[in-house]
Design an enzyme around this catalytic site. Structure first.
Site, mmCIF file in Angstrom:
data_model
loop_
_atom_site.group_PDB
_atom_site.id
_atom_site.type_symbol
_atom_site.label_atom_id
_atom_site.label_comp_id
_atom_site.label_asym_id
_atom_site.label_seq_id
_atom_site.Cartn_x
_atom_site.Cartn_y
_atom_site.Cartn_z
ATOM 1 N N ASP A 146 0.884 -1.154 0.000
ATOM 2 C CA ASP A 146 0.000 0.000 0.000
ATOM 3 C C ASP A 146 0.932 1.217 0.000
ATOM 4 O O ASP A 146 2.125 1.088 0.302
ATOM 5 C CB ASP A 146 -0.866 -0.029 1.266
ATOM 6 C CG ASP A 146 -1.707 1.214 1.396
ATOM 7 O OD1 ASP A 146 -2.309 1.626 0.386
ATOM 8 O OD2 ASP A 146 -1.746 1.788 2.501
ATOM 9 N N LEU A 147 0.433 2.374 -0.348
ATOM 10 C CA LEU A 147 1.326 3.541 -0.387
ATOM 11 C C LEU A 147 1.113 4.465 0.819
ATOM 12 O O LEU A 147 1.983 4.610 1.676
ATOM 13 C CB LEU A 147 1.116 4.302 -1.704
ATOM 14 C CG LEU A 147 2.162 5.362 -2.030
ATOM 15 C CD1 LEU A 147 2.237 5.556 -3.531
ATOM 16 C CD2 LEU A 147 1.863 6.685 -1.390
ATOM 17 N N ASP A 148 -0.098 5.074 0.886
ATOM 18 C CA ASP A 148 -0.373 6.037 1.951
ATOM 19 C C ASP A 148 -0.320 5.350 3.317
ATOM 20 O O ASP A 148 -1.148 4.485 3.596
ATOM 21 C CB ASP A 148 -1.772 6.647 1.752
ATOM 22 C CG ASP A 148 -1.882 7.447 0.463
ATOM 23 O OD1 ASP A 148 -0.941 8.188 0.160
ATOM 24 O OD2 ASP A 148 -2.905 7.327 -0.224
ATOM 25 N N THR B 156 1.586 10.114 3.817
ATOM 26 C CA THR B 156 0.540 10.912 3.175
ATOM 27 C C THR B 156 -0.817 10.711 3.844
ATOM 28 O O THR B 156 -1.722 11.519 3.628
ATOM 29 C CB THR B 156 0.427 10.564 1.678
ATOM 30 O OG1 THR B 156 0.615 9.169 1.560
ATOM 31 C CG2 THR B 156 1.445 11.310 0.853
ATOM 32 N N LYS C 121 -9.171 5.302 5.630
ATOM 33 C CA LYS C 121 -7.883 4.839 5.115
ATOM 34 C C LYS C 121 -8.085 3.704 4.125
ATOM 35 O O LYS C 121 -8.829 2.762 4.407
ATOM 36 C CB LYS C 121 -6.982 4.385 6.270
ATOM 37 C CG LYS C 121 -6.426 5.538 7.083
ATOM 38 C CD LYS C 121 -5.416 5.042 8.099
ATOM 39 C CE LYS C 121 -4.803 6.195 8.866
ATOM 40 N NZ LYS C 121 -3.891 5.691 9.920
ATOM 41 N N GLY C 122 -7.431 3.801 3.001
ATOM 42 C CA GLY C 122 -7.506 2.745 1.995
ATOM 43 C C GLY C 122 -8.740 2.818 1.121
ATOM 44 O O GLY C 122 -8.893 2.050 0.181
ATOM 45 N N ARG D 141 -11.461 8.027 -3.057
ATOM 46 C CA ARG D 141 -11.820 9.430 -2.790
ATOM 47 C C ARG D 141 -13.336 9.609 -2.644
ATOM 48 O O ARG D 141 -13.818 10.168 -1.654
ATOM 49 C CB ARG D 141 -11.284 10.299 -3.936
ATOM 50 C CG ARG D 141 -11.165 11.753 -3.621
ATOM 51 C CD ARG D 141 -10.623 12.504 -4.818
ATOM 52 N NE ARG D 141 -9.336 11.972 -5.281
ATOM 53 C CZ ARG D 141 -8.790 12.246 -6.462
ATOM 54 N NH1 ARG D 141 -9.405 13.048 -7.305
ATOM 55 N NH2 ARG D 141 -7.625 11.718 -6.805
ATOM 56 N N SER E 220 -2.265 0.684 -4.406
ATOM 57 C CA SER E 220 -2.851 1.789 -3.639
ATOM 58 C C SER E 220 -4.156 2.235 -4.284
ATOM 59 O O SER E 220 -4.287 2.232 -5.504
ATOM 60 C CB SER E 220 -1.869 2.980 -3.639
ATOM 61 O OG SER E 220 -2.515 4.147 -3.195
ATOM 62 N N ALA E 221 -5.085 2.656 -3.444
ATOM 63 C CA ALA E 221 -6.367 3.183 -3.945
ATOM 64 C C ALA E 221 -6.206 4.598 -4.491
ATOM 65 O O ALA E 221 -7.146 5.174 -5.036
ATOM 66 C CB ALA E 221 -7.386 3.196 -2.806
ATOM 67 N N SER E 222 -5.015 5.154 -4.362
ATOM 68 C CA SER E 222 -4.821 6.558 -4.726
ATOM 69 C C SER E 222 -4.520 6.761 -6.202
ATOM 70 O O SER E 222 -3.629 6.129 -6.761
ATOM 71 C CB SER E 222 -3.682 7.160 -3.908
ATOM 72 O OG SER E 222 -3.420 8.472 -4.362
ATOM 73 N N ASN F 30 -3.267 9.446 -7.065
ATOM 74 C CA ASN F 30 -2.076 10.301 -7.005
ATOM 75 C C ASN F 30 -0.789 9.495 -6.806
ATOM 76 O O ASN F 30 0.288 10.085 -6.686
ATOM 77 C CB ASN F 30 -2.207 11.310 -5.866
ATOM 78 C CG ASN F 30 -3.310 12.334 -6.121
ATOM 79 O OD1 ASN F 30 -3.261 13.078 -7.094
ATOM 80 N ND2 ASN F 30 -4.326 12.353 -5.266
ATOM 81 N N LYS G 289 -10.724 -1.585 -2.230
ATOM 82 C CA LYS G 289 -10.541 -2.265 -0.947
ATOM 83 C C LYS G 289 -11.799 -2.017 -0.117
ATOM 84 O O LYS G 289 -12.343 -0.916 -0.188
ATOM 85 C CB LYS G 289 -9.311 -1.698 -0.225
ATOM 86 C CG LYS G 289 -8.022 -1.856 -1.020
ATOM 87 C CD LYS G 289 -6.870 -1.061 -0.372
ATOM 88 C CE LYS G 289 -5.662 -1.038 -1.291
ATOM 89 N NZ LYS G 289 -4.531 -0.241 -0.761
ATOM 90 N N GLU H 113 0.021 -3.252 4.597
ATOM 91 C CA GLU H 113 -1.088 -2.282 4.694
ATOM 92 C C GLU H 113 -1.155 -1.612 6.056
ATOM 93 O O GLU H 113 -0.827 -2.222 7.069
ATOM 94 C CB GLU H 113 -2.416 -3.034 4.523
ATOM 95 C CG GLU H 113 -2.979 -3.021 3.135
ATOM 96 C CD GLU H 113 -3.549 -1.661 2.719
ATOM 97 O OE1 GLU H 113 -3.646 -0.751 3.563
ATOM 98 O OE2 GLU H 113 -3.888 -1.511 1.545
ATOM 99 N N ASP H 114 -1.635 -0.371 6.076
ATOM 100 C CA ASP H 114 -1.867 0.312 7.363
ATOM 101 C C ASP H 114 -3.361 0.481 7.642
ATOM 102 O O ASP H 114 -3.721 1.050 8.672
ATOM 103 C CB ASP H 114 -1.216 1.706 7.365
ATOM 104 C CG ASP H 114 -1.938 2.668 6.440
ATOM 105 O OD1 ASP H 114 -2.290 2.253 5.311
ATOM 106 O OD2 ASP H 114 -2.180 3.816 6.843
HETATM 107 C C1 BG6 Z 1 -5.666 5.627 -0.217
HETATM 108 C C2 BG6 Z 1 -5.832 6.410 1.060
HETATM 109 O O1 BG6 Z 1 -4.344 5.215 -0.349
HETATM 110 O O2 BG6 Z 1 -6.009 6.421 -1.337
HETATM 111 C C3 BG6 Z 1 -7.225 6.978 1.154
HETATM 112 O O3 BG6 Z 1 -5.572 5.575 2.155
HETATM 113 C C4 BG6 Z 1 -7.540 7.789 -0.102
HETATM 114 O O4 BG6 Z 1 -7.315 7.772 2.315
HETATM 115 C C5 BG6 Z 1 -7.344 6.922 -1.330
HETATM 116 O O5 BG6 Z 1 -8.881 8.268 -0.063
HETATM 117 C C6 BG6 Z 1 -7.610 7.675 -2.630
HETATM 118 O O6 BG6 Z 1 -6.619 8.637 -2.820
HETATM 119 P P1 BG6 Z 1 -6.635 9.763 -3.921
HETATM 120 O O7 BG6 Z 1 -5.223 10.295 -3.895
HETATM 121 O O8 BG6 Z 1 -6.968 9.101 -5.233
HETATM 122 O O9 BG6 Z 1 -7.660 10.761 -3.512
HETATM 123 MG MG MG Z 2 -2.794 3.169 3.517
#
Ligand code: BG6
Ligand code: MG
Length: 220
Positions: free
Chosen positions: A9-11, A17, A45-46, A49, A116-118, A120, A147, A171-172
């Site tokens: 996982d990233l964040d 982050t 978390k995880g 958005r 990661s779900a992000s 970014n 997730k 994972e956190d």
């Molecule tokens: C996850 C975070 O890694 O990414 C979540 O733990 C976040 O808190 C999710 O909502 C989505 O991230 P982003 O950067 O696409 O808004």
């Molecule tokens: Mg995380």
């Protein structure tokens, strides 16, 4: 266990982050007159958005107060604040032990994947100067379910050609640990045992500091 791939996982695992996500959501929540504390933040978390926004609105019983277009705007607003905070990210923000572990994985010819779900994630990895260490970064849009569904971990393993029994997920977040376990992989939790054990973590470490390749090989 024999480890052929490690899915990160990233964040909150590679860097801090998770705190920036919290700050940006809290700012939006305050603007909407919604109270949000760290304990509630664990449930974000995880989580994607839009799903995070939905959870915040449900938490305040405001889920029917906004149209989809308004919700999209609110999520975009949060992301704009979050991306501003990301300007602060530098290679010095990589969590202890992570760079060393990534170097060891490369040397051992073990695949390293970001799950990661992000959306970014690629930008953050560039700011951390870690892009080259990963064989693959799963785009959350590549999978149908976020997730705690196993999709993102299964997709990462599939792309690098490793079956789940040879994979470790790190994972956190509660949702992330559940996703790893649903994917039938070994789950390493980073954080508090009381939070991550009930979600099914096989082991919980207080930080990434002790995550070495030789330690990972003793697991399972
Ligand atoms: C996850 C975070 O890694 O990414 C979540 O733990 C976040 O808190 C999710 O909502 C989505 O991230 P982003 O950067 O696409 O808004
Ligand atoms: Mg995380």
């Amino acid at each position: 266990m024999i480890v052929k791939a490690v899915l990160f996982d990233l964040d909150g695992v590679i860097t801090d982050t998770a705190e920036y996500h919290y700050i940006a959501w809290k700012q939006l929540a305050e603007q909407l007159d919604i109270e949000m504390d760290k304990e509630f933040n664990e449930r974000l978390k995880g989580v994607s958005r839009m799903e995070s926004l939905e959870r915040i609105l449900i938490h305040a019983n405001r889920q029917n107060d906004f149209t989809l277009a308004e919700k999209t705007d609110l999520a975009t607003q949060k992301n704009t604040e979050y991306v501003k905070l990301l300007d602060n990210v530098t290679p010095a923000d990589v969590y202890a032990g992570i760079l060393e572990l990534l170097v060891e994985l490369k040397t051992a010819d073990v695949r390293a994947v970001v799950a990661s779900a992000s959306k970014n994630a690629p930008q953050i990895l560039r700011s951390l100067e870690l892009t080259e260490y990963f064989d693959y970064v799963v785009d959350p849009d590549e999978v149908e379910h976020g997730k705690p569904a196993p999709d993102i971990f299964l997709r990462g393993a599939e792309v690098v050609g490793v079956t789940p029994e040879y994979c470790i997920g790190i994972e956190d977040a509660q949702a992330g640990i559940e996703a790893i376990k649903s994917a039938h992989m070994f789950a390493v939790g980073i954080g508090q045992e009381e939070i991550l054990k009930p979600s099914g973590a096989d082991i919980v470490l207080p930080s990434t500091e002790t995550l070495t390749w030789s330690f990972l090989q003793t697991l399972g």
